[in-house]
Design a protein around this motif. Structure first.
Motif, PDB file in Angstrom:
ATOM      1  N   ASN A  11       0.808  -1.224   0.000  1.00  0.00           N
ATOM      2  CA  ASN A  11       0.000   0.000   0.000  1.00  0.00           C
ATOM      3  C   ASN A  11       0.841   1.274   0.000  1.00  0.00           C
ATOM      4  OD1 ASN A  11       0.745  -0.489   2.706  1.00  0.00           O
ATOM      5  ND2 ASN A  11      -1.055   0.560   3.499  1.00  0.00           N
ATOM      6  N   ARG A  13       3.444   1.748  -1.866  1.00  0.00           N
ATOM      7  CA  ARG A  13       3.672   1.970  -3.300  1.00  0.00           C
ATOM      8  C   ARG A  13       2.419   2.555  -3.948  1.00  0.00           C
ATOM      9  NH1 ARG A  13       5.571  -2.947  -7.029  1.00  0.00           N
ATOM     10  NH2 ARG A  13       5.822  -3.648  -4.918  1.00  0.00           N
ATOM     11  N   GLU A  14       1.260   2.048  -3.567  1.00  0.00           N
ATOM     12  CA  GLU A  14       0.004   2.549  -4.137  1.00  0.00           C
ATOM     13  C   GLU A  14      -0.225   4.015  -3.784  1.00  0.00           C
ATOM     14  OE1 GLU A  14      -3.133  -0.082  -2.942  1.00  0.00           O
ATOM     15  OE2 GLU A  14      -2.072  -1.830  -3.729  1.00  0.00           O
ATOM     16  N   ILE A  15       0.052   4.379  -2.550  1.00  0.00           N
ATOM     17  CA  ILE A  15      -0.159   5.764  -2.108  1.00  0.00           C
ATOM     18  C   ILE A  15       0.789   6.716  -2.847  1.00  0.00           C
ATOM     19  CG2 ILE A  15       0.098   7.335  -0.151  1.00  0.00           C
ATOM     20  CD1 ILE A  15      -0.949   4.944   1.594  1.00  0.00           C
ATOM     21  N   ALA A  16       2.058   6.338  -2.954  1.00  0.00           N
ATOM     22  CA  ALA A  16       3.046   7.189  -3.623  1.00  0.00           C
ATOM     23  C   ALA A  16       2.948   7.099  -5.143  1.00  0.00           C
ATOM     24  CB  ALA A  16       4.454   6.810  -3.176  1.00  0.00           C
ATOM     25  N   GLN A  17       2.264   6.100  -5.640  1.00  0.00           N
ATOM     26  CA  GLN A  17       2.114   5.847  -7.072  1.00  0.00           C
ATOM     27  C   GLN A  17       3.454   5.642  -7.773  1.00  0.00           C
ATOM     28  OE1 GLN A  17      -0.454   8.943  -8.602  1.00  0.00           O
ATOM     29  NE2 GLN A  17      -2.256   7.981  -7.709  1.00  0.00           N
ATOM     30  N   THR A  18       4.397   5.086  -7.027  1.00  0.00           N
ATOM     31  CA  THR A  18       5.699   4.711  -7.578  1.00  0.00           C
ATOM     32  C   THR A  18       6.302   3.652  -6.670  1.00  0.00           C
ATOM     33  OG1 THR A  18       7.832   5.519  -8.371  1.00  0.00           O
ATOM     34  CG2 THR A  18       6.978   6.538  -6.373  1.00  0.00           C
ATOM     35  N   SER A  19       7.158   2.833  -7.222  1.00  0.00           N
ATOM     36  CA  SER A  19       7.781   1.790  -6.416  1.00  0.00           C
ATOM     37  C   SER A  19       9.207   2.141  -6.001  1.00  0.00           C
ATOM     38  CB  SER A  19       7.795   0.466  -7.184  1.00  0.00           C
ATOM     39  OG  SER A  19       8.564   0.605  -8.362  1.00  0.00           O
ATOM     40  N   TYR A  39       5.528  12.873   0.464  1.00  0.00           N
ATOM     41  CA  TYR A  39       4.265  12.111   0.431  1.00  0.00           C
ATOM     42  C   TYR A  39       3.666  12.096   1.834  1.00  0.00           C
ATOM     43  CZ  TYR A  39       6.053  10.522  -4.050  1.00  0.00           C
ATOM     44  OH  TYR A  39       6.542  10.479  -5.328  1.00  0.00           O
TER      45      TYR A  39
END
Length: 92
Positions: A11, A13-19, A39
């Motif tokens: 989650n 990664r999902e919040i930041a929209q990057t890995s 973030y």
């Protein structure tokens, strides 16, 4: 200051929209503070509220080693280090 690669999982990664991101800092705490400044939605997931102490369920790995077995947030970083931040994951 060290140039560090930060890898986010689940989650986070999902919040930041990057890995994967890059930050500079002298310690793990410096880098995590920079991450949560960029973030803000990650702050409550990584740090205990109103404190700069890691949430008990977050695991942070420096080059594959858990920082809980090092100097935790005060662990010194070097150029090209890699931090992996793992939230709790469940399921089957």
């Amino acid at each position: 200051m060290a140039n560090v690669k930060v890898k986010l999982f689940a989650n986070l990664r999902e919040i930041a929209q990057t890995s994967s991101l890059s930050f500079t800092g002298d310690t793990v705490k410096d880098v995590l503070c920079s991450l949560t400044e960029q973030y803000p939605a990650l702050k409550e997931l990584i740090f205990e509220s109103g404190d700069e102490k890691l949430c008990g369920y977050i695991n942070v790995f420096l080059n594959g080693n858990n920082i809980k077995h090092m100097e935790e947030l005060d662990t010194i970083l070097s150029d090209d280090d890699e931090l992996g931040i793992f939230p709790p994951v469940s399921g089957g």
